[in-house]
Enzyme design. Structure first.
Site, mmCIF file in Angstrom:
data_model
loop_
_atom_site.group_PDB
_atom_site.id
_atom_site.type_symbol
_atom_site.label_atom_id
_atom_site.label_comp_id
_atom_site.label_asym_id
_atom_site.label_seq_id
_atom_site.Cartn_x
_atom_site.Cartn_y
_atom_site.Cartn_z
ATOM 1 N N GLY A 265 1.035 -0.963 -0.009
ATOM 2 C CA GLY A 265 -0.093 0.350 -0.037
ATOM 3 C C GLY A 265 0.783 1.399 0.270
ATOM 4 C CB ALA A 266 4.168 1.443 -0.999
ATOM 5 N N GLY B 188 0.181 4.517 -0.818
ATOM 6 C CA GLY B 188 -1.407 5.744 -0.173
ATOM 7 C C GLY B 188 -0.946 6.162 0.433
ATOM 8 C CG ASP B 189 -3.964 9.885 1.448
ATOM 9 O OD1 ASP B 189 -3.322 10.324 0.006
ATOM 10 O OD2 ASP B 189 -4.025 11.552 2.277
ATOM 11 C CG LEU B 190 -0.391 4.954 6.923
ATOM 12 C CD1 LEU B 190 -1.007 6.033 8.141
ATOM 13 C CD2 LEU B 190 -0.847 4.317 7.152
ATOM 14 N NE ARG C 157 -3.097 -1.472 -7.711
ATOM 15 C CZ ARG C 157 -4.988 -1.132 -6.996
ATOM 16 N NH1 ARG C 157 -5.347 -1.585 -8.334
ATOM 17 N NH2 ARG C 157 -5.172 -0.068 -6.105
ATOM 18 C CG HIS D 201 -8.128 6.454 16.769
ATOM 19 N ND1 HIS D 201 -7.298 5.590 16.371
ATOM 20 C CD2 HIS D 201 -8.136 7.304 15.795
ATOM 21 C CE1 HIS D 201 -7.027 5.669 15.383
ATOM 22 N NE2 HIS D 201 -7.567 6.564 15.008
ATOM 23 C CE LYS E 79 -13.190 11.504 8.785
ATOM 24 N NZ LYS E 79 -11.572 11.785 9.326
ATOM 25 C CE LYS F 203 -5.428 16.751 13.363
ATOM 26 N NZ LYS F 203 -6.419 15.711 13.378
HETATM 27 C C1 BG6 Z 1 -6.541 7.623 11.184
HETATM 28 C C2 BG6 Z 1 -8.785 7.621 10.830
HETATM 29 O O1 BG6 Z 1 -6.609 6.684 11.766
HETATM 30 O O2 BG6 Z 1 -7.418 8.256 12.235
HETATM 31 C C3 BG6 Z 1 -9.313 9.031 10.301
HETATM 32 O O3 BG6 Z 1 -9.280 6.398 10.284
HETATM 33 C C4 BG6 Z 1 -8.616 10.781 10.936
HETATM 34 O O4 BG6 Z 1 -9.193 9.241 9.495
HETATM 35 C C5 BG6 Z 1 -7.404 10.097 11.803
HETATM 36 O O5 BG6 Z 1 -8.723 11.505 10.309
HETATM 37 C C6 BG6 Z 1 -7.146 11.037 12.418
HETATM 38 O O6 BG6 Z 1 -5.724 10.849 13.066
HETATM 39 P P1 BG6 Z 1 -4.990 12.497 14.125
HETATM 40 O O7 BG6 Z 1 -3.738 11.787 14.541
HETATM 41 O O8 BG6 Z 1 -5.081 12.985 13.190
HETATM 42 O O9 BG6 Z 1 -5.722 12.756 15.172
#
Ligand code: BG6
Length: 458
Positions: A11-12, A14-16, A45, A233, A318, A323
């Site tokens: 999954g390299a 991707g965003d993560l 891929r 979380h 969201k 934040k």
């Molecule tokens: C991720 C979720 O696990 O945590 C995201 O998939 C979310 O949707 C993110 O935005 C929030 O993480 P943090 O570290 O920015 O609070």
């Protein structure tokens, strides 16, 4: 000498990987916490070469200024995750790069629907042998899509790998202040002595975001806030705050106590609010009639002797006002408090997780000077303000712990199992109820609803 290390990321593209994993590996390399030549095999891929892969990473996340540091360590490997023969080619590459005791970490930065096929092929191609203590496999959250699918995946994994080789990530556990919860609770007599239902009035777990779902419509629309945030979380935060004193601070003893909490959570159906932000239906890769929630609020109780009767409020969503991730522990009034002729505020402990980590404690204090008035003041410990420096990102800590075989900050299967049990129940209750999703423009509307239902102010 540091152990030779090869990290393979599925999954390299991707965003993560671009936003979190590569920056964390860059930092660990810069701080010389991992072996300098550590190879990072990035699997995708798409038909990239080394240069175009790095360009794509920079495009997603231009802020990793130091990416060049690990540029020579990165190998882009183009393969299909469905094709077993590709895994054999991958094995050849890894074998070529390894010595006998090379530490090999396989990181699955992919959605829950791909865990099964990748694990199966890793096993079939002998990339990981069950008895090989130097190989580990890492799973991102969410682990499964519900209890049933999570159980099925887990059974499969236990067939392929040894539990010691499995790391289940919840990145919140790597955050500085989440790691600090047990220290604040158990290393401070003032808190340890009052951490129960005689002294605590309520606890709020809040994770608010201002962003929408960004480019993650495909994943998010099949998930929603309950599965994306509450299952992992928020319930992990609740478990750490509510657990009893562990026998020791060893990984399994801590988990025992967390599980004791997770299996005793009862939520109040009436309190449940699920919402969707206005505009969500126009997001990319979202079903136009989607009923996926982007906001969840609920009141729950932990039926243990320590916390029986104490309302715990979980809120996440969201496109909200700010934040912020914070836990607010509100203490009871003192017996003396009613003797004052004006209302006093209660003590509150704020465990601030993000964006600025720290702790603050609200106390009542006399207004200085000639007046007899009392005011609420805050004692504040702000990590960034104290210039302790930039705190490591959660993923740095977690990746480093994996290299060291430390499992304390990773979730054990039964934690996940009980979390899914609760989340499935909430989801099913909501579908069966006559409640509908609240479409919200801003947080104010939601705050009003919460106040009407619970009298609580957020
Ligand atoms: C991720 C979720 O696990 O945590 C995201 O998939 C979310 O949707 C993110 O935005 C929030 O993480 P943090 O570290 O920015 O609070």
């Amino acid at each position: 000498m540091k152990q030779k290390l090869i990290i393979t990321i599925f999954g390299a593209t991707g965003d993560l990987t671009a936003r979190k994993l590569l920056p964390a590996l860059t930092k660990l390399n810069k701080d010389r916490l991992i072996e300098e030549q550590t190879k990072i095999i990035c699997i995708g891929r798409r038909d990239y070469d080394h240069a175009s892969y790095l360009d794509s990473v920079r495009k997603i996340y231009p802020d990793n200024q130091d990416l060049d540091r690990i540029k020579p360590n990165i190998i882009y490997f183009n393969m299909s995750i469905e094709k077993q023969t590709d895994y054999f080619k991958l094995k050849e590459l890894i074998d070529d790069e390894s010595f006998e005791d090379t530490r090999k970490i396989y990181y699955l930065a992919v959605g829950p629907d791909l865990l099964e096929v990748i694990s199966k092929n890793i096993n079939a191609s002998h990339l990981i042998e069950k008895k090989d203590i130097n190989s580990s496999i890492v799973f991102e959250k969410p682990f499964g899509q519900d209890l049933e699918s999570a159980k099925a995946i887990n059974e499969l994994l236990w067939g392929y790998f040894d539990e010691k080789q499995i790391y289940r990530i919840d990145h919140y556990l790597g955050k500085e202040m989440i790691q600090n919860i047990l220290t604040v609770r158990f290393a401070n007599k003032i808190f340890e002595d009052s951490w129960h239902n005689n002294s605590i009035k309520s606890i709020k777990y809040i994770v608010k975001e201002t962003d929408g779902i960004l480019n993650r419509g495909g994943y998010y629309d099949t998930s929603g806030a309950l599965k994306d945030m509450v299952q992992s979380h928020l319930l992990q935060m609740l478990a750490l705050v509510s657990m009893d004193v562990p026998k020791s601070y060893q990984s399994d003893d801590l988990k025992e106590e967390k599980v004791n909490v997770l299996k005793r959570i009862r939520y109040d159906k009436e309190s449940l609010i699920m919402g969707q932000y206005e505009g969500y239906l126009n997001e990319k890769n979202v079903n136009k009639e989607s009923k996926t929630e982007t906001f969840v609020f609920l009141k729950a109780f932990v039926d243990t002797p320590r916390f029986k009767g104490v309302p715990m409020y979980l809120l996440t969503g969201k496109k909200l006002d700010i934040k912020e991730s914070v836990i607010i522990v509100e203490f009871e009034e003192t017996a003396e408090q009613h003797k004052w002729h004006f209302p006093l505020k209660t003590n509150k402990l704020y465990i601030k997780i993000a964006p600025q980590d720290g702790i603050s404690l609200a106390l009542n204090s006399k207004v200085p000077g000639l007046s007899d008035d009392v005011e609420s003041v805050e004692l504040e410990y702000c990590i960034a303000c104290n210039s302790v420096g930039n705190m490591p990102e959660a993923y740095e800590k977690l990746l480093l712990d994996i290299t060291k075989y430390h499992k304390r900050l990773f979730t054990r299967w039964d934690e996940i199992e009980y979390s899914w049990q609760l989340v499935d129940e909430i989801k099913q209750d909501f579908v069966a109820s006559s409640k509908s999703l609240v479409t919200y423009k801003n947080f104010d509307e939601l705050k009003k609803l919460i106040k009407e239902k619970t009298n609580e102010v957020f």
